[in-house]
Design a protein around this motif. Sequence first.
Motif, PDB file in Angstrom:
ATOM      1  N   MET A 145       0.945  -1.259  -0.005  1.00 37.29           N
ATOM      2  CA  MET A 145       0.081  -0.137  -0.145  1.00 37.29           C
ATOM      3  C   MET A 145       0.901   1.262  -0.067  1.00 37.29           C
ATOM      4  O   MET A 145       0.466   2.085  -0.709  1.00 37.29           O
ATOM      5  CB  MET A 145      -1.137  -0.089   1.212  1.00 37.29           C
ATOM      6  CG  MET A 145      -2.222  -0.859   1.044  1.00 37.29           C
ATOM      7  SD  MET A 145      -3.668  -0.471   2.193  1.00 37.29           S
ATOM      8  CE  MET A 145      -3.033  -1.173   3.830  1.00 37.29           C
TER       9      MET A 145
ATOM     10  N   SER B  65       2.309   1.692  -3.487  1.00 36.64           N
ATOM     11  CA  SER B  65       1.761   2.137  -4.453  1.00 36.64           C
ATOM     12  C   SER B  65       1.615   3.721  -4.401  1.00 36.64           C
ATOM     13  O   SER B  65       1.112   4.393  -5.586  1.00 36.64           O
ATOM     14  CB  SER B  65       0.086   1.533  -4.268  1.00 36.64           C
ATOM     15  OG  SER B  65      -0.446   2.206  -3.170  1.00 36.64           O
TER      16      SER B  65
ATOM     17  N   LEU C 234      -7.201   0.195  -1.266  1.00 34.00           N
ATOM     18  CA  LEU C 234      -6.209   1.234  -0.841  1.00 34.00           C
ATOM     19  C   LEU C 234      -7.034   2.300  -0.303  1.00 34.00           C
ATOM     20  O   LEU C 234      -6.690   3.070   0.644  1.00 34.00           O
ATOM     21  CB  LEU C 234      -5.264   1.519  -2.195  1.00 34.00           C
ATOM     22  CG  LEU C 234      -4.326   2.665  -2.135  1.00 34.00           C
ATOM     23  CD1 LEU C 234      -3.204   2.169  -1.036  1.00 34.00           C
ATOM     24  CD2 LEU C 234      -3.827   2.905  -3.422  1.00 34.00           C
TER      25      LEU C 234
ATOM     26  N   TYR D 219      -5.850   3.267   3.318  1.00 34.24           N
ATOM     27  CA  TYR D 219      -4.507   3.950   3.393  1.00 34.24           C
ATOM     28  C   TYR D 219      -4.501   4.870   4.788  1.00 34.24           C
ATOM     29  O   TYR D 219      -3.406   5.178   5.124  1.00 34.24           O
ATOM     30  CB  TYR D 219      -4.255   4.748   2.074  1.00 34.24           C
ATOM     31  CG  TYR D 219      -3.032   5.070   1.898  1.00 34.24           C
ATOM     32  CD1 TYR D 219      -1.896   4.341   1.903  1.00 34.24           C
ATOM     33  CD2 TYR D 219      -2.565   6.586   2.293  1.00 34.24           C
ATOM     34  CE1 TYR D 219      -0.582   4.875   1.800  1.00 34.24           C
ATOM     35  CE2 TYR D 219      -1.369   6.969   1.966  1.00 34.24           C
ATOM     36  CZ  TYR D 219      -0.312   6.072   2.034  1.00 34.24           C
ATOM     37  OH  TYR D 219       1.005   6.576   1.986  1.00 34.24           O
TER      38      TYR D 219
END
Length: 260
Positions: A175, A178, A233, A237
């Motif tokens: 995560m 990314s 995500l 996040y």
Amino acid sequence: MKDQFKLFLSLLIVFVTFLNQDVLAWGHTGHRAVAEVADNHLTKKAKKQLQAILGDSAYLPMVSTWMDDIKSDNKYSFMYTWHFINIDEGQTFETLERNPKGDIIKTIEEMKSVLKDPSSSKRQKAQAVKILTHLVGDLHQPFHVGHASDWGGNKVKVTWFGNPSNIHRVWDSEMLGSKGLSYSEIAKYVDHATPEEVKVIQSATTVDMMQESYALCTNLYDVGDGKLGYRYLYDNYKTVEERIEYAGIRLAGILNDILG
């Protein structure tokens, strides 16, 4: 002979997987972000003491990955179990049979004692700082308090944007990765607690920190169809950012209490 080779290869894969479980919480970027947040909250006295202990490497982000950097050195293999504590469903921390080789809770408390002990050598204190910096970060990655039965989520297979992965790895690094941000960018973005909030965050004990992560990971085991990507995500996040922020603020609190 062919069947024996296949068996050997299968065992080798299992062995390598086992060795790699629970080792790289947050990856280097996440660990350095935790340490950068901590550095922002250190007192002047604590920074001065760290300079005396660490010398030229007296910058927490640069020592935060030491425990992962040395994992290939056999002389440090005894530290493997220090990165995590696994609690299965139906267990509690109080009833858990603790690993005799040590775990993350025991090690954090031991390293705090090393730093407090005036008889500890400079080398012992330097190693204690490196270990504390890393393990406080590890403790805030939810799956470092995951279930023993699935190796802290390592055996929970998922795909991440179509690529094979597992839920532990997704939370360790995928995560964060990314987003394509540097550790300093992450730290700058997440570190926004008010002085009053910092005081509350730093009031947590080591066991409190563990209980937070355990509560989170218990819910995070529900991965639906296991095909994780943009929606996952988006939904999670903010939790990653909060765990990094809390870890950094609490690490600073620990070091300030002892050194500052």
